[in-house]
Motif scaffolding. Structure first.
Motif, PDB file in Angstrom:
ATOM      1  N   ARG A 153       0.807  -1.213   0.000  1.00 39.12           N
ATOM      2  CA  ARG A 153       0.000   0.000   0.000  1.00 39.12           C
ATOM      3  C   ARG A 153       0.827   1.243   0.000  1.00 39.12           C
ATOM      4  O   ARG A 153       1.776   1.310   0.719  1.00 39.12           O
ATOM      5  CB  ARG A 153      -0.886   0.051   1.230  1.00 39.12           C
ATOM      6  CG  ARG A 153      -1.925  -0.991   1.219  1.00 39.12           C
ATOM      7  CD  ARG A 153      -3.163  -0.601   0.508  1.00 39.12           C
ATOM      8  NE  ARG A 153      -4.259  -1.291   1.090  1.00 39.12           N
ATOM      9  CZ  ARG A 153      -4.489  -2.572   1.005  1.00 39.12           C
ATOM     10  NH1 ARG A 153      -3.694  -3.330   0.323  1.00 39.12           N
ATOM     11  NH2 ARG A 153      -5.512  -3.100   1.584  1.00 39.12           N
ATOM     12  N   THR A 186       1.558   1.964   5.000  1.00 37.27           N
ATOM     13  CA  THR A 186       0.939   3.276   5.105  1.00 37.27           C
ATOM     14  C   THR A 186       1.954   4.392   4.992  1.00 37.27           C
ATOM     15  O   THR A 186       1.649   5.537   5.288  1.00 37.27           O
ATOM     16  CB  THR A 186       0.197   3.397   6.442  1.00 37.27           C
ATOM     17  OG1 THR A 186       1.086   3.056   7.493  1.00 37.27           O
ATOM     18  CG2 THR A 186      -1.000   2.469   6.481  1.00 37.27           C
ATOM     19  N   VAL A 199      -5.519   6.957  -0.814  1.00 41.69           N
ATOM     20  CA  VAL A 199      -5.407   5.584  -0.350  1.00 41.69           C
ATOM     21  C   VAL A 199      -6.713   4.823  -0.559  1.00 41.69           C
ATOM     22  O   VAL A 199      -6.735   3.589  -0.504  1.00 41.69           O
ATOM     23  CB  VAL A 199      -5.024   5.515   1.143  1.00 41.69           C
ATOM     24  CG1 VAL A 199      -3.656   6.132   1.364  1.00 41.69           C
ATOM     25  CG2 VAL A 199      -6.061   6.203   2.020  1.00 41.69           C
TER      26      VAL A 199
END
Length: 528
Positions: free
Chosen positions: A4, A362, A382
């Motif tokens: 991510r 993150t 995101v």
């Protein structure tokens, strides 16, 4: 599989997370055209303002393909015309992975174009697009301002949560993200699945005038390709899937683990990390800065570094952020492994490097806000990745179980297992499920699909490619002995020759064919 989530496109692989229970299988009839077909988009090509040599257009497609006369959304499309137009075959659609912003083709294609074999660039228009929900297409955006995003992101632990307090912060923050998205884009959340995007792709194929689809998908793009082949089996001309997701384990929660752990991403990262440390230890420090003189000594050095960071972070280089950076840093061998070794050595010596591999799941939340313009938000997005994955790939719905999954993954794959165990947790509380997903069958393509995978891929391990090839029926697997995520990013001239031949003639490599990577890890500079 993707780590991510808003960093450079090449960090975006495909596997993440999702919904609570296995989805009912779609029948081929229900999954394909069942009402009056949607209108073919008209592509009014013009110069791309920020990509010289490329053309851009906007396509209008139905929000809900079951209601083609209803609300429409927009897709941003980009292409580079064939450089030898007199020998042009057609269009080759390229999906760079993801899901989410890593799949934004308008950003990825200008970067990736030169990585494609010259013969393909000569004979095909290379076309890509921002899938629905992403980038410059009608996007899933759940924050009204950069300030609102920053206030939310500040509460999210970097990389993955460590300790009870961070676990609570993580779970509450991502539950809040789901609530925000449900409030602000409720209709779009139910229509951003891979099946929706595959139906868009079929409209784009028709819009460029191709009778059948030629397609190159990497990482998550392999799942999109498999979905297209299931929905439209007679419309595939040629399809190469590089860095493969197992489509059955993506849509079925068997075993009852989160998506990445079902796919074995943690095992792929652990095995690739083991190779990184072993090969680093076998060479000298001028080629691998982190080398301690032997594989065992280098592994011990790495484990001591992580223990030290758990006890005493160095600036933003926490234990969890470093583990995430290591996973991402394994994706590209040249120059990625060399840079990762330099960053680890800087940490070892007490510095605070930028962790060029990434800063974990993150870490992009801490990235500088992108400039506002062209309808894009002034914050790192995101939301799109979760919107896609969480709508279609089932995960256990009790957030409290993810600490158990973390311990399970740590036991089987070491520190990197913790990273992959928490990556899909936001889907445990995600509020929306796909209105019209596709869950198989996967063996319907009228032509054989070519799957390609490295032997040591840190995100989509070779065993997933073996499984995907089996599920795809007459598909053929080309194995590349080498490291890193996808052969597009870790080239093999041998694999490229097979891919070009397949795209131009339909000829598959021999069964059991094996190629080698062009540049091994920590290779001597050219000319030495």
């Amino acid at each position: 599989m993707s780590a991510r989530r808003t960093g450079p496109w090449w960090k975006g692989i495909a596997v993440a997370a999702a919904v609570a229970c296995a989805l009912p299988a779609s029948t081929p009839a229900a999954a394909g055209g069942r009402t009056a077909p949607a209108a073919v988009p008209v592509l009014d090509w013009g110069p791309c303002p920020d990509a010289p040599g490329f053309s851009c257009a906007t396509a209008a497609v139905p929000l809900d393909h079951r209601r083609p006369g209803g609300r429409t959304i927009e897709l941003a499309v980009i292409k580079r015309p064939a450089t030898d137009p007199g020998r042009r075959v057609g269009s080759l659609f390229f999906n760079p992975g993801g899901p989410g912003n890593a799949a934004a083709g308008t950003a990825a294609l200008p970067v990736a174009y030169e990585l494609l074999p010259r013969a393909l660039r000569e004979r095909f228009d290379i076309v890509s697009w921002d899938p629905r929900g992403v980038g410059r297409s009608t996007a899933v955006r759940c924050f009204r301002s950069a300030e609102e995003f920053a206030a939310w992101a500040e509460r999210v632990p970097d990389g993955f949560p460590v300790g009870a307090r961070e676990r609570g912060n993580w779970i509450r923050a991502f539950a809040e993200l789901g609530r925000l998205c449900e409030q602000r884009v409720p209709a779009l959340l139910r229509h951003v699945s891979t099946a929706d995007t595959a139906r868009d792709l079929d409209l784009l194929r028709r819009a460029v005038g191709d009778r059948r689809l030629s397609y190159l998908g990497v990482s998550y793009g392999t799942f999109l390709g498999a979905t297209y082949a299931g929905l439209f089996p007679d419309r595939v001309r040629a399809m190469v899937l590089d860095g493969n997701v197992d489509p059955v384990r993506w849509v079925r929660m068997r075993p009852a683990l989160p998506t990445e752990l079902r796919q074995g991403a943690d095992l792929g990262s652990a095995r690739t990390l083991s190779r990184f440390l072993a090969l680093c230890g076998r060479t000298t420090a001028d080629r691998c800065a982190f080398s301690a003189g032997s594989p065992r000594a280098t592994r011990d050095k790495f484990e001591r570094l992580l223990r030290r960071l758990r006890e005493r972070p160095q600036g933003e280089a926490t234990y969890a952020a470093t583990v995430g950076a290591v996973v991402n840093g394994l994706y590209v061998v040249d120059p990625g492994w060399t840079e990762l070794a330099e960053d680890l050595q800087d940490l070892w010596e007490g510095g605070t490097p930028s962790l060029r591999g990434a800063t974990g799941a993150t870490g992009a939340l801490r990235a500088p806000a992108p400039p506002e313009g062209d309808g894009e938000p002034a914050y790192p997005e995101v939301e799109p990745a979760y919107a896609v994955e969480c709508s279609e790939s089932p995960v256990p719905r009790d957030p409290r179980r993810y600490h158990h999954f973390e311990r399970y993954a740590r036991a089987r794959s070491g520190d990197v297992g913790r990273y992959w165990a928490w990556l899909p947790e936001p889907c445990a509380t995600w509020p929306a499920r796909a209105a019209d997903p596709y869950t198989g069958p996967w063996n319907r393509s009228a032509v054989p699909v070519l799957t390609v995978n490295t032997t040591h891929d840190p995100a989509t391990p070779h065993r997933a490619a073996v499984a995907a090839t089996r599920h795809l029926g007459s598909a053929r697997l080309l194995t590349v002995r080498g490291h890193g995520h996808t052969t597009l990013l870790n080239p093999s001239a041998c694999a490229a020759r097979h891919e070009v031949r397949y795209f131009l003639t339909g000829a598959l490599p021999p069964r059991g064919a094996v190629c080698r990577q062009d540049t091994p890890p920590f290779a001597a500079p050219a000319g030495k």
